[in-house]
Design a protein around this motif. Structure first.
Motif, PDB file in Angstrom:
ATOM      1  N   THR A 160      38.434  79.195  23.764  1.00  7.90           N
ATOM      2  CA  THR A 160      37.384  79.441  22.780  1.00  7.90           C
ATOM      3  C   THR A 160      36.080  78.762  23.170  1.00  7.90           C
ATOM      4  OG1 THR A 160      39.075  79.555  21.051  1.00  7.90           O
ATOM      5  CG2 THR A 160      36.798  79.339  20.327  1.00  7.90           C
ATOM      6  N   SER A 161      36.163  77.521  23.624  1.00  9.77           N
ATOM      7  CA  SER A 161      34.947  76.810  24.022  1.00  9.77           C
ATOM      8  C   SER A 161      34.308  77.465  25.249  1.00  9.77           C
ATOM      9  CB  SER A 161      35.248  75.338  24.286  1.00  9.77           C
ATOM     10  OG  SER A 161      36.199  75.169  25.319  1.00  9.77           O
ATOM     11  N   ALA A 162      35.133  77.934  26.183  1.00  5.11           N
ATOM     12  CA  ALA A 162      34.595  78.631  27.359  1.00  5.11           C
ATOM     13  C   ALA A 162      33.896  79.926  26.940  1.00  5.11           C
ATOM     14  CB  ALA A 162      35.712  78.919  28.354  1.00  5.11           C
ATOM     15  N   ALA A 163      34.488  80.642  25.980  1.00  6.95           N
ATOM     16  CA  ALA A 163      33.862  81.873  25.493  1.00  6.95           C
ATOM     17  C   ALA A 163      32.546  81.578  24.793  1.00  6.95           C
ATOM     18  CB  ALA A 163      34.815  82.593  24.537  1.00  6.95           C
ATOM     19  N   ALA A 164      32.478  80.456  24.075  1.00  7.46           N
ATOM     20  CA  ALA A 164      31.228  80.087  23.400  1.00  7.46           C
ATOM     21  C   ALA A 164      30.123  79.813  24.415  1.00  7.46           C
ATOM     22  CB  ALA A 164      31.462  78.859  22.513  1.00  7.46           C
ATOM     23  N   VAL A 165      30.466  79.186  25.531  1.00  6.95           N
ATOM     24  CA  VAL A 165      29.462  78.920  26.562  1.00  6.95           C
ATOM     25  C   VAL A 165      28.969  80.231  27.170  1.00  6.95           C
ATOM     26  CG1 VAL A 165      29.076  77.875  28.824  1.00  6.95           C
ATOM     27  CG2 VAL A 165      30.334  76.617  27.076  1.00  6.95           C
ATOM     28  N   VAL A 166      29.872  81.171  27.415  1.00  3.34           N
ATOM     29  CA  VAL A 166      29.462  82.484  27.930  1.00  3.34           C
ATOM     30  C   VAL A 166      28.537  83.172  26.933  1.00  3.34           C
ATOM     31  CG1 VAL A 166      30.267  84.795  28.550  1.00  3.34           C
ATOM     32  CG2 VAL A 166      31.502  82.785  29.377  1.00  3.34           C
ATOM     33  N   ALA A 167      28.899  83.143  25.657  1.00  3.04           N
ATOM     34  CA  ALA A 167      28.066  83.756  24.622  1.00  3.04           C
ATOM     35  C   ALA A 167      26.691  83.098  24.569  1.00  3.04           C
ATOM     36  CB  ALA A 167      28.748  83.651  23.261  1.00  3.04           C
ATOM     37  N   ALA A 168      26.640  81.786  24.748  1.00  6.13           N
ATOM     38  CA  ALA A 168      25.362  81.066  24.722  1.00  6.13           C
ATOM     39  C   ALA A 168      24.451  81.512  25.853  1.00  6.13           C
ATOM     40  CB  ALA A 168      25.615  79.565  24.815  1.00  6.13           C
ATOM     41  N   GLY A 169      25.038  81.869  26.984  1.00  5.88           N
ATOM     42  CA  GLY A 169      24.240  82.316  28.118  1.00  5.88           C
ATOM     43  C   GLY A 169      23.728  83.731  28.000  1.00  5.88           C
ATOM     44  N   ARG A 170      24.189  84.456  27.003  1.00  4.26           N
ATOM     45  CA  ARG A 170      23.790  85.857  26.822  1.00  4.26           C
ATOM     46  C   ARG A 170      22.707  86.040  25.773  1.00  4.26           C
ATOM     47  NH1 ARG A 170      29.837  88.720  27.100  1.00  4.26           N
ATOM     48  NH2 ARG A 170      30.068  88.546  29.383  1.00  4.26           N
ATOM     49  N   VAL A 171      22.262  84.949  25.162  1.00  2.00           N
ATOM     50  CA  VAL A 171      21.171  85.028  24.187  1.00  2.00           C
ATOM     51  C   VAL A 171      20.025  84.149  24.661  1.00  2.00           C
ATOM     52  CG1 VAL A 171      22.613  85.594  22.204  1.00  2.00           C
ATOM     53  CG2 VAL A 171      22.298  83.200  22.833  1.00  2.00           C
ATOM     54  N   ARG A 172      18.854  84.377  24.097  1.00  2.85           N
ATOM     55  CA  ARG A 172      17.679  83.599  24.502  1.00  2.85           C
ATOM     56  C   ARG A 172      17.608  82.300  23.705  1.00  2.85           C
ATOM     57  NH1 ARG A 172      13.029  87.806  23.306  1.00  2.85           N
ATOM     58  NH2 ARG A 172      14.205  87.704  21.346  1.00  2.85           N
ATOM     59  N   PRO A 173      17.096  81.248  24.321  1.00  6.45           N
ATOM     60  CA  PRO A 173      16.997  79.962  23.607  1.00  6.45           C
ATOM     61  C   PRO A 173      16.202  80.049  22.316  1.00  6.45           C
ATOM     62  CG  PRO A 173      16.593  79.658  25.948  1.00  6.45           C
ATOM     63  CD  PRO A 173      16.643  81.136  25.720  1.00  6.45           C
ATOM     64  N   GLU A 174      15.212  80.950  22.286  1.00  7.19           N
ATOM     65  CA  GLU A 174      14.360  81.060  21.098  1.00  7.19           C
ATOM     66  C   GLU A 174      14.931  81.991  20.028  1.00  7.19           C
ATOM     67  OE1 GLU A 174      12.695  84.054  24.140  1.00  7.19           O
ATOM     68  OE2 GLU A 174      13.634  82.060  24.140  1.00  7.19           O
ATOM     69  N   ASP A 175      16.022  82.696  20.319  1.00  7.24           N
ATOM     70  CA  ASP A 175      16.652  83.546  19.312  1.00  7.24           C
ATOM     71  C   ASP A 175      17.154  82.689  18.150  1.00  7.24           C
ATOM     72  OD1 ASP A 175      16.175  85.798  20.801  1.00  7.24           O
ATOM     73  OD2 ASP A 175      18.216  85.965  21.584  1.00  7.24           O
ATOM     74  N   LEU A 176      17.304  83.322  16.994  1.00  7.23           N
ATOM     75  CA  LEU A 176      17.743  82.604  15.792  1.00  7.23           C
ATOM     76  C   LEU A 176      19.191  82.929  15.458  1.00  7.23           C
ATOM     77  CD1 LEU A 176      14.617  83.105  13.494  1.00  7.23           C
ATOM     78  CD2 LEU A 176      15.191  81.098  14.888  1.00  7.23           C
ATOM     79  N   ALA A 211      30.923  78.225  16.604  1.00  9.65           N
ATOM     80  CA  ALA A 211      29.889  78.477  17.614  1.00  9.65           C
ATOM     81  C   ALA A 211      29.943  79.910  18.104  1.00  9.65           C
ATOM     82  CB  ALA A 211      30.075  77.515  18.787  1.00  9.65           C
ATOM     83  N   LEU A 212      31.137  80.388  18.381  1.00 10.45           N
ATOM     84  CA  LEU A 212      31.302  81.743  18.903  1.00 10.45           C
ATOM     85  C   LEU A 212      30.826  82.789  17.893  1.00 10.45           C
ATOM     86  CD1 LEU A 212      32.333  83.154  21.425  1.00 10.45           C
ATOM     87  CD2 LEU A 212      34.624  83.155  20.413  1.00 10.45           C
ATOM     88  N   VAL A 213      31.138  82.561  16.629  1.00 11.94           N
ATOM     89  CA  VAL A 213      30.691  83.489  15.581  1.00 11.94           C
ATOM     90  C   VAL A 213      29.167  83.461  15.461  1.00 11.94           C
ATOM     91  CG1 VAL A 213      30.692  83.926  13.095  1.00 11.94           C
ATOM     92  CG2 VAL A 213      32.838  83.399  14.280  1.00 11.94           C
ATOM     93  N   ALA A 214      28.592  82.274  15.382  1.00 10.66           N
ATOM     94  CA  ALA A 214      27.141  82.155  15.200  1.00 10.66           C
ATOM     95  C   ALA A 214      26.371  82.777  16.362  1.00 10.66           C
ATOM     96  CB  ALA A 214      26.760  80.685  15.041  1.00 10.66           C
ATOM     97  N   LEU A 215      26.837  82.565  17.567  1.00  6.51           N
ATOM     98  CA  LEU A 215      26.118  83.072  18.735  1.00  6.51           C
ATOM     99  C   LEU A 215      26.182  84.592  18.848  1.00  6.51           C
ATOM    100  CD1 LEU A 215      27.193  80.330  21.276  1.00  6.51           C
ATOM    101  CD2 LEU A 215      24.853  80.768  20.480  1.00  6.51           C
ATOM    102  N   ASN A 216      27.104  85.196  18.115  1.00  3.90           N
ATOM    103  CA  ASN A 216      27.206  86.659  18.110  1.00  3.90           C
ATOM    104  C   ASN A 216      26.727  87.265  16.795  1.00  3.90           C
ATOM    105  OD1 ASN A 216      28.692  87.756  20.664  1.00  3.90           O
ATOM    106  ND2 ASN A 216      29.725  85.838  20.158  1.00  3.90           N
TER     107      ASN A 216
END
Length: 220
Positions: A109-125, A52-57
């Motif tokens: 790691t899961s906490a970092a993934a949630v932070v990363a998720a909040g830094r991108v837009r829902p419609e981003d790919l 998740a962390l890799v994909a979101l970045n």
């Protein structure tokens, strides 16, 4: 679907709390995944949080080719030789110091993934496992996997199960795969267990589902 980031935060936070609460002895209890202990399952979950962390970045180009429901159609039943995954997982888990080390790494790691998720837009790919989907749909897949494995984790343990929101998302996805609502008699935890083959369908279920029974398990 609830706010995707909030959904993931709840699913990951609750799962992390359970993992962190387990004793070393409880780490070797059976889970809802045949042959897997909480140690094995915890390492699998850690790997998913890292994915998740890799994909979101890593933004993806082009257009989405799957969504939160269709993502699960690629699931296949276990085949001969799949037991090798269990052994490789157990070996890797032992390198991480067993359950205490895995739980600590999953928490950060899961906490970092949630932070990363909040830094991108829902419609981003984003891209994951060879597919491209929106961030919102990707977060749904992560929350669904976390909720289902949360049920697996506590099947023999005196710990709380997943919260209502992640379980509701599991039900929504299962109904989407089936193409019809799941039986109203099922609460969301029952829907998750029966929809994924973790709990057998009853005779009453089979009568109510009719020809749709052939589609079960909807994913595993």
């Amino acid at each position: 679907m609830p706010d995707p980031v909030s959904l993931l935060s709840t699913a990951y936070g609750d799962l992390s709390a359970v993992l962190s609460s387990l004793t070393v002895a409880e780490g070797w209890e059976p889970t809802g995944c045949a042959g897997w202990t909480p140690v094995d399952l915890g390492f699998h979950l850690l790997s998913d949080a890292r994915r998740a962390l890799v994909a979101l970045n890593t933004p993806a180009a082009g257009s989405a080719d799957t969504d939160a429901v269709d993502y699960w159609t690629a699931w296949r039943p276990p085949e001969p030789g799949d037991d090798e995954e269990l052994w490789s997982t157990r070996v890797a888990a032992s390198v991480h110091g067993g359950l205490p080390g895995i739980a600590a790494r999953y928490a950060e790691t899961s906490a970092a993934a949630v932070v990363a998720a909040g830094r991108v837009r829902p419609e981003d790919l984003v891209g994951t496992q060879g597919r491209v989907l929106t961030v919102a749909d990707f977060l749904s897949t992560l929350a669904v996997e976390a909720a289902v494995h949360h049920l697996d984790l506590v099947v023999r343990l005196d710990r709380p199960g997943p919260a209502a929101e992640p379980l509701g998302e599991v039900r929504r996805v299962l109904a989407g795969l089936l193409g019809r609502p799941l039986p109203d008699r099922w609460d969301d935890a029952t829907a998750a267990r029966r929809g994924t083959g973790r709990e057998p369908l009853t005779d009453e279920d089979r009568v109510e589902l009719g020809s749709s029974v052939a589609a079960f398990p909807l994913f595993g």
